[in-house]
Design a protein around this motif. Structure first.
Motif, mmCIF file in Angstrom:
data_model
loop_
_atom_site.group_PDB
_atom_site.id
_atom_site.type_symbol
_atom_site.label_atom_id
_atom_site.label_comp_id
_atom_site.label_asym_id
_atom_site.label_seq_id
_atom_site.Cartn_x
_atom_site.Cartn_y
_atom_site.Cartn_z
ATOM 1 N N LEU A 198 0.812 -1.313 0.065
ATOM 2 C CA LEU A 198 -0.003 0.119 -0.201
ATOM 3 C C LEU A 198 0.784 1.347 0.092
ATOM 4 C CD1 LEU A 198 -2.857 -1.313 2.608
ATOM 5 C CD2 LEU A 198 -3.143 -0.967 -0.102
ATOM 6 N N ASN A 235 4.118 1.816 -5.015
ATOM 7 C CA ASN A 235 3.007 1.221 -5.447
ATOM 8 C C ASN A 235 2.633 1.460 -6.153
ATOM 9 O OD1 ASN A 235 1.993 -1.254 -6.159
ATOM 10 N ND2 ASN A 235 1.074 -2.297 -4.918
ATOM 11 N N SER A 277 -1.795 1.141 -5.131
ATOM 12 C CA SER A 277 -1.964 0.725 -3.868
ATOM 13 C C SER A 277 -3.386 1.249 -3.756
ATOM 14 C CB SER A 277 -1.018 1.630 -3.059
ATOM 15 O OG SER A 277 -0.535 2.954 -3.741
ATOM 16 N N THR A 308 -4.788 6.779 -0.429
ATOM 17 C CA THR A 308 -4.933 5.230 0.461
ATOM 18 C C THR A 308 -5.638 4.885 1.409
ATOM 19 O OG1 THR A 308 -2.903 4.722 -0.812
ATOM 20 C CG2 THR A 308 -3.783 2.976 -0.302
#
Length: 336
Positions: free
Chosen positions: A242, A246, A249, A283
């Motif tokens: 996450l 990435n 994520s 996120t």
């Protein structure tokens, strides 16, 4: 430290409670403060006690306010609104109704049967579980007022834009027959029942009991998961999935949230632990919003009310909006 920061630390973040829990397990129970279990246990007890204290007070306040906004009164207000104005008012009214996504759907059916514009009812349906007064205060207690304000603004934008787009698509025929407006029924709104101040207080106290009964298990589970993340799961593992490195994520956080059935009270501890581990703000917000707005049980309930085309449209609009929001705020996180 300014006055508002002092108030926030005492009544919302409850720094005194955090210090007491830390002292209790370190000095009274003799736990090693450098032990992973110490971090997990202190996180668990601090968050559980703080959330239940805040929940009890905030549910009483929001339920007292809600007693002035019965479904009948809400329908009257929304019935006079059209276009984007109706979407805005529908989204705002959703903030004063402390319903979970599943309990919002019977209200949604009542609105569609009374002939309210479809887009306005969807703005309400999105906003109601996503943003309410209690969640705003709880967000402030954990993340600070900047993040809480950001969450509210984004949540309302998603509700307004989502409802507006659905309204433009003219999909009234995608509502199941039993939930449609039928002029032959001569459906009339009943007058709101007048309540005394004592009755409103009794209603608010009952709502505290009822809602606590419904959410306490999710709070324990959410705080438990948050404690495990905070105390035991290595930061490197979480960031690998996450973290900002990435590129998927936000998508992962959004999609893994859908099977989870919880309200924002159960997701806050998990979100707090993820943020402490260095997961991007966008996120974390995507995870919280997807859990509350796109939970699988609420989608299955909605499937009984709307036809597949409208259901897929609703899920797609909300999911895409949440993902876009997540990437934008991850990119601009340094501003906040």
């Amino acid at each position: 430290m300014n006055f508002f920061q002092i108030i926030n630390d005492i009544f919302l973040k409850m720094k005194w409670l955090e210090e007491f829990i830390y002292w209790l397990f370190k000095d009274v129970f003799g736990m090693n403060e450098h032990d992973l279990m110490f971090d997990a246990i202190t996180f668990f007890f601090y968050d559980v006690i703080k959330i239940f204290i805040l929940l009890s007070v905030l549910i009483f306040i929001t339920s007292y306010i809600q007693s002035y906004f019965t479904p009948e009164r809400t329908r009257k207000i929304l019935g006079s609104m059209k276009g984007i104005q109706g979407n805005i008012v529908g989204a705002l009214l959703g903030t004063v109704t402390p319903f979970c996504s599943c309990s919002s759907i019977p209200i949604f059916i009542a609105f569609t049967r009374s002939g309210l514009p479809l887009g306005v009812t969807f703005s309400f349906l999105i906003s109601s579980p996503l943003v309410d007064i209690a969640s705003i205060i709880l967000l402030t207690s954990i993340f600070g007022y900047e993040v809480a304000l950001l969450y509210v603004v984004v949540g309302l934008l998603i509700a307004v834009i989502g409802g507006f787009i659905i309204g433009l698509l003219k999909m009234d025929d995608q509502i199941e027959e039993f939930a449609r407006f039928d002029i032959n029924e001569h459906y009339e709104l009943q007058e709101d029942e007048k309540m005394s101040q004592k009755e409103r207080s009794r209603y608010a106290l009952n709502e505290v009991k009822n809602i606590i009964k419904k959410v306490y298990l999710y709070v324990f589970i959410g705080v438990g998961i948050g404690a495990l993340i905070h105390g035991y799961i290595p930061t490197s593992w979480i960031l690998a999935v996450l973290g900002d490195n990435n590129p998927f994520s936000v998508i992962i956080a959004t999609l893994i949230s859908i099977p989870i059935y919880a309200d924002i009270f159960g997701t806050l501890p998990i979100a707090e632990a993820l943020l402490l581990k260095g997961v991007g703000l966008g996120t974390v917000l995507s995870f919280m919003m997807a859990v509350t707005a796109l939970s699988l049980p609420s989608i299955l309930m909605l499937k009984r009310v709307v036809k597949p085309k409208l259901l897929v449209t609703f899920i797609s609009i909300v999911t895409i909006s949440i993902i876009i929001m997540g990437y934008i705020f991850n990119f601009y996180q340094f501003i906040f």
